[in-house]
Write an enzyme that holds these catalytic residues in place. Structure first.
Site, PDB file in Angstrom:
ATOM      1  N   ARG A 173     -12.858  24.931 -13.462  1.00 36.00           N
ATOM      2  CA  ARG A 173     -12.629  25.851 -12.358  1.00 36.00           C
ATOM      3  C   ARG A 173     -11.879  25.144 -11.229  1.00 36.00           C
ATOM      4  O   ARG A 173     -11.910  23.916 -11.139  1.00 36.00           O
ATOM      5  CB  ARG A 173     -13.957  26.388 -11.818  1.00 36.00           C
ATOM      6  CG  ARG A 173     -14.789  27.153 -12.834  1.00 36.00           C
ATOM      7  CD  ARG A 173     -16.089  27.613 -12.202  1.00 36.00           C
ATOM      8  NE  ARG A 173     -16.913  28.407 -13.119  1.00 36.00           N
ATOM      9  CZ  ARG A 173     -17.866  27.915 -13.892  1.00 36.00           C
ATOM     10  NH1 ARG A 173     -18.124  26.615 -13.852  1.00 36.00           N
ATOM     11  NH2 ARG A 173     -18.570  28.704 -14.688  1.00 36.00           N
ATOM     12  N   LYS A 195     -20.843  26.044 -10.914  1.00 38.83           N
ATOM     13  CA  LYS A 195     -21.528  27.066 -10.130  1.00 38.83           C
ATOM     14  C   LYS A 195     -23.011  26.747 -10.034  1.00 38.83           C
ATOM     15  O   LYS A 195     -23.614  26.259 -10.978  1.00 38.83           O
ATOM     16  CB  LYS A 195     -21.344  28.439 -10.788  1.00 38.83           C
ATOM     17  CG  LYS A 195     -19.945  29.026 -10.619  1.00 38.83           C
ATOM     18  CD  LYS A 195     -19.891  30.430 -11.175  1.00 38.83           C
ATOM     19  CE  LYS A 195     -18.539  31.075 -10.915  1.00 38.83           C
ATOM     20  NZ  LYS A 195     -18.477  32.465 -11.435  1.00 38.83           N
ATOM     21  N   HIS A 266      -6.989  30.009 -12.114  1.00 37.21           N
ATOM     22  CA  HIS A 266      -8.026  30.594 -12.971  1.00 37.21           C
ATOM     23  C   HIS A 266      -7.449  31.039 -14.310  1.00 37.21           C
ATOM     24  O   HIS A 266      -8.126  30.964 -15.339  1.00 37.21           O
ATOM     25  CB  HIS A 266      -8.679  31.782 -12.272  1.00 37.21           C
ATOM     26  CG  HIS A 266      -9.974  32.198 -12.897  1.00 37.21           C
ATOM     27  ND1 HIS A 266     -11.096  31.387 -12.904  1.00 37.21           N
ATOM     28  CD2 HIS A 266     -10.325  33.321 -13.574  1.00 37.21           C
ATOM     29  CE1 HIS A 266     -12.085  31.996 -13.542  1.00 37.21           C
ATOM     30  NE2 HIS A 266     -11.653  33.162 -13.953  1.00 37.21           N
ATOM     31  N   HIS A 293     -20.344  28.134 -18.861  1.00 35.83           N
ATOM     32  CA  HIS A 293     -20.857  29.497 -18.756  1.00 35.83           C
ATOM     33  C   HIS A 293     -22.376  29.499 -18.904  1.00 35.83           C
ATOM     34  O   HIS A 293     -22.934  28.732 -19.685  1.00 35.83           O
ATOM     35  CB  HIS A 293     -20.251  30.380 -19.852  1.00 35.83           C
ATOM     36  CG  HIS A 293     -18.821  30.735 -19.600  1.00 35.83           C
ATOM     37  ND1 HIS A 293     -17.963  31.157 -20.591  1.00 35.83           N
ATOM     38  CD2 HIS A 293     -18.079  30.724 -18.458  1.00 35.83           C
ATOM     39  CE1 HIS A 293     -16.767  31.392 -20.082  1.00 35.83           C
ATOM     40  NE2 HIS A 293     -16.814  31.130 -18.794  1.00 35.83           N
TER      41      HIS A 293
END
Length: 337
Positions: A173, A195, A266, A293
């Site tokens: 990312r 994240k 992205h 993910h």
């Protein structure tokens, strides 16, 4: 948390909870804040001050700090559905945006009932998430990716080439790339902070290792101790910003004749994932770990873009070479015969 001073105490507690206990990023917490502020403004309009929420100027000025927990306890599932209708029709929120708002509201009420006991019952326990039509991710083809890498022209060529190489090979990312520190790189691996502050380690292929090595040979250590460990530096010797990386990628795409096609950092992440799946025979579960993910369903979208694999599957069917047999037809007999 000074920027959330316009919130009632229970909302500030929730935002502090997801930031510190749940480990969400500041950007995520800000998104929760904006969604819930809009929701509470709507609730105050329709349930407390009986004001038309359609007036956008008045709506944006509504204060929410005085909304009591008793007011919150009076909210029903119907009120939430009415808010989502308002968001769709009066604020032009698409299904994806409304789905995010639903997620914010559900997390908020779950905190109020389960984690803090502010409420005895959860009115949104059966709240459904708006269905979102999944679109195919845009990505560069293998040929376009090679063109991008070979057309880079920059006064900071080694740095910019390294940035593009990492995007296209690692699928990281934008926030992960700008956050890389020198000590995150160890031999053929790199540590990324994804994240929710979740760490993961990915392996670097030869192209990435060579690009990093070439960049480090020309990287000038900054004078500012704050930015000393940052891998990628700006021309001022500070950690490179996400916006600057976006500008670099835009310049590289323009040089390769790929501008104006909706590509971005992205989309380069999408490109890396697609090329790994199409050409690297990467198992979908391995790809999930590489991309960081949380859910396999997020990664599975890449199984739908592999036209090459679908074409090869059809070609390699054990019955692919069967051809119809040309049979001799009996001659037609006329009625006169």
């Amino acid at each position: 948390m000074a920027e959330y001073q316009d919130c009632p105490d229970y909302l500030k507690e929730f935002l502090f909870y997801i930031l510190t206990i749940r480990g969400r990023s500041k950007r995520t917490v800000d998104a929760y804040y904006i969604d819930l502020r809009t929701f509470l403004r709507y609730i105050k309009c329709v349930k407390i001050i009986k004001q038309d929420p359609d007036n956008q100027d008045d709506f944006s000025k509504i204060q929410i700090k005085d909304i009591s927990i008793e007011d919150i306890s009076s909210i029903t599932l119907s009120d939430v559905y009415a808010f989502l209708s308002f968001a769709a029709n009066d604020r032009d929120n698409n299904a994806k945006t409304r789905s995010r708002k639903v997620s914010s509201i559900r997390s908020f009420f779950r905190y109020l009932t389960v984690k803090s006991n502010y409420l005895k019952t959860n009115p949104v326990e059966n709240l459904e998430v708006p269905s979102i039509k999944k679109s195919m991710p845009r990505y560069l083809t293998l040929e376009e990716s090679l063109e991008l890498l070979t057309r880079i022209e920059s006064s900071n060529y080694e740095r910019d080439f390294c940035i593009v190489t990492l995007f296209l090979n690692c699928g990281m990312r934008l926030s992960e790339l700008v956050g890389i520190n020198l000590y995150d790189i160890r031999e053929n691996t790199i540590r990324l902070l994804g994240k929710g502050n979740k760490e993961r380690m990915i392996y670097l292929n030869d192209a990435c290792q060579n690009a990093i090595s070439a960049y480090l040979d020309v990287r000038t250590p900054p004078n500012n101790e704050k930015h000393r460990d940052a891998l990628f530096l700006s021309s001022r010797g500070t950690r490179i910003t996400p916006r600057r990386v976006e500008q670099i990628i835009a310049d590289c795409l323009r040089q390769a004749g790929l501008e104006g096609q909706g590509y971005s950092p992205h989309k380069l992440r999408h490109t890396a994932a697609t090329l790994m799946y199409q050409h690297g025979n990467v198992d979908i579960r391995v790809l999930k770990e590489i991309l960081g993910h949380v859910s396999l369903s997020t990664t599975e979208i890449y199984t739908h873009v592999s036209n090459t694999q679908m074409e090869n599957a059809a070609k390699n069917s054990p019955l692919s070479n069967v051809t119809p047999v040309k049979k001799r037809r009996a001659p037609k007999v006329s009625k006169s015969d």
